[in-house]
Design an enzyme around this catalytic site. Sequence first.
Site, PDB file in Angstrom:
ATOM      1  N   ASP A   1       6.319  15.326  14.659  1.00 40.01           N
ATOM      2  CA  ASP A   1       6.659  13.585  14.119  1.00 40.01           C
ATOM      3  C   ASP A   1       7.903  12.966  15.612  1.00 40.01           C
ATOM      4  O   ASP A   1       7.470  12.128  15.965  1.00 40.01           O
ATOM      5  CB  ASP A   1       8.154  14.004  12.453  1.00 40.01           C
TER       6      ASP A   1
ATOM      7  N   VAL B   1       9.647   4.711  13.711  1.00 46.91           N
ATOM      8  CA  VAL B   1      10.608   5.256  14.113  1.00 46.91           C
ATOM      9  C   VAL B   1      12.281   4.875  14.050  1.00 46.91           C
ATOM     10  O   VAL B   1      12.709   3.869  13.534  1.00 46.91           O
ATOM     11  CB  VAL B   1      10.375   4.929  15.765  1.00 46.91           C
TER      12      VAL B   1
ATOM     13  N   LEU C   1       0.741  -1.417   0.191  1.00 41.09           N
ATOM     14  CA  LEU C   1      -0.317   0.016  -0.312  1.00 41.09           C
ATOM     15  C   LEU C   1       0.984   1.229   0.297  1.00 41.09           C
ATOM     16  O   LEU C   1       1.848   1.778   1.154  1.00 41.09           O
ATOM     17  CB  LEU C   1      -0.900  -0.346   1.008  1.00 41.09           C
TER      18      LEU C   1
ATOM     19  N   GLY D   1       5.621   5.305  -3.488  1.00 45.83           N
ATOM     20  CA  GLY D   1       6.517   6.346  -3.427  1.00 45.83           C
ATOM     21  C   GLY D   1       7.839   6.267  -2.971  1.00 45.83           C
ATOM     22  O   GLY D   1       8.535   5.154  -3.142  1.00 45.83           O
TER      23      GLY D   1
ATOM     24  N   ARG E   1      -1.875   5.640  -5.730  1.00 39.02           N
ATOM     25  CA  ARG E   1      -2.858   7.379  -5.903  1.00 39.02           C
ATOM     26  C   ARG E   1      -2.993   8.154  -7.200  1.00 39.02           C
ATOM     27  O   ARG E   1      -3.898   8.020  -8.209  1.00 39.02           O
ATOM     28  CB  ARG E   1      -3.103   8.037  -5.062  1.00 39.02           C
TER      29      ARG E   1
ATOM     30  N   SER F   1       8.115   2.516  -2.962  1.00 40.76           N
ATOM     31  CA  SER F   1       9.228   1.674  -4.233  1.00 40.76           C
ATOM     32  C   SER F   1      10.347   0.747  -3.593  1.00 40.76           C
ATOM     33  O   SER F   1      10.995   0.334  -4.545  1.00 40.76           O
ATOM     34  CB  SER F   1       9.246   3.348  -5.299  1.00 40.76           C
TER      35      SER F   1
ATOM     36  N   GLY G   1      14.492   8.120   4.690  1.00 39.78           N
ATOM     37  CA  GLY G   1      15.037   8.217   3.433  1.00 39.78           C
ATOM     38  C   GLY G   1      14.185   6.427   3.399  1.00 39.78           C
ATOM     39  O   GLY G   1      14.341   5.951   4.104  1.00 39.78           O
TER      40      GLY G   1
ATOM     41  N   LYS H   1       7.170   9.444  17.794  1.00 40.84           N
ATOM     42  CA  LYS H   1       7.932   8.066  17.931  1.00 40.84           C
ATOM     43  C   LYS H   1       8.122   7.995  19.427  1.00 40.84           C
ATOM     44  O   LYS H   1       7.931   6.985  19.800  1.00 40.84           O
ATOM     45  CB  LYS H   1       9.358   8.437  17.202  1.00 40.84           C
TER      46      LYS H   1
END
Length: 430
Positions: free
Chosen positions: A203, A134, A12, A15, A48, A19, A306, A207
């Site tokens: 963010d 995390v 699902l 991106g 999407r 990928s 990343g 975490k």
Amino acid sequence: MMRTRPLKVALLGCGVVGSEVARIMTTHADDLAARIGAPVELAGVAVRRPDKVREGIDPALITTDATALVKRGDLDIVVEVIGGIEPARTLITTAFEHGASVVSANKALLAQDGAALHAAAEEHGKDLYYEAAVAGAIPLIRPLRESLAGDKVNRVLGIVNGTTNFILDKMDSTGAGYQEALDEATALGYAEADPTADVEGFDAAAKAAILAGIAFHTRVRLDDVHREGMTEVTAADFASAKEMGCTIKLLAICERAEDGASVTARVHPAMIPLSHPLASVRGAYNAVFVESDASGQLMFYGPGAGGSPTASAVLGDLVAVGRNRLGGTTGPGESAYAALPVSSMGEVVTRYHISLDVADKPGVLAQVATVFAEHGVSIDTVRQQGKDGEASLVVVTHRASDAALGGTVEALRKLDTVRGVASIMRVEGE
């Protein structure tokens, strides 16, 4: 022996992270099969924008109907890397209902609804793994909930956002201001066009909630985490930190109270001594410092975000969940037996660095010291500089509660001789 029927995996999101997950599944297919005990087959990819070219992925696997994909009934594992609350939450619970285990990187959803997701996984006898939620590639979730399961964790102190660490490190090393450092982080791709989630601490707070829940066997939600951003940190703050032998980091801090009866979770900028291991974490790297009874002090360090680092964590979970599927078992679920109360920020005890703009005249220091004493906050050091009727007064305290410090600052602002409170910074890691 290798099982010939492959484990079917749905992805699902495709991106930056998704990928990379798909690429590694393809290029490392033989190794993954050997490690799991069965081949892994990419059975579908929900996106999407179906018209976007996705190198290495069969276009026949692409769908925009994520709900239909997770309802197929023949999936073994669903990998969720779309982020956000909805539709991720519904898709994950639907996957459980239709027989699939889930690997997720969704920190926001886990911080908000982790308990409900764990309950759904347990109800259907499925796994919910989320190492990638995390600190990217850094192994942290599994060590906390498995390797340290027999120990008592007392504190988790860490840098868990690479964007903010890059910005603060640049301010420290070059003397740059906040905006200048942010602009460089954006140009290099470390910061999003809208950096709010990072620089305002959202963010890191998500975490922190996840880490506190696992470390203390207690349900900690995002709303339980005290959060302060780092947009007000200035070059003057770094100059003061250097005079103290410190630097400044945006820290996620999860800790037990001294009596062990409650826990706290917080995210805010703090001065930390240069001698502390976290002070040397540079650039966009993450590091988490864990303190426990038996193990003592442990540090986990590496790239915290990343495509490739996060995909590495996702694939590690994929292997673990795949092994569980073949063995007809599940891994660790939620451990919230301790059910410790989460204390307010006012009860947190630490040291403070306060910078005041004051009138440069006799008696100011005595007035300021009296206010600290009246609120039960003990002063460790004072430094005063004055010129042309104006002065700066820097006070470093001994350990005190956040509530006591707040009362002190409120009273200081009412003094005629105090023209302003220029900066308040907590001092951690000592």
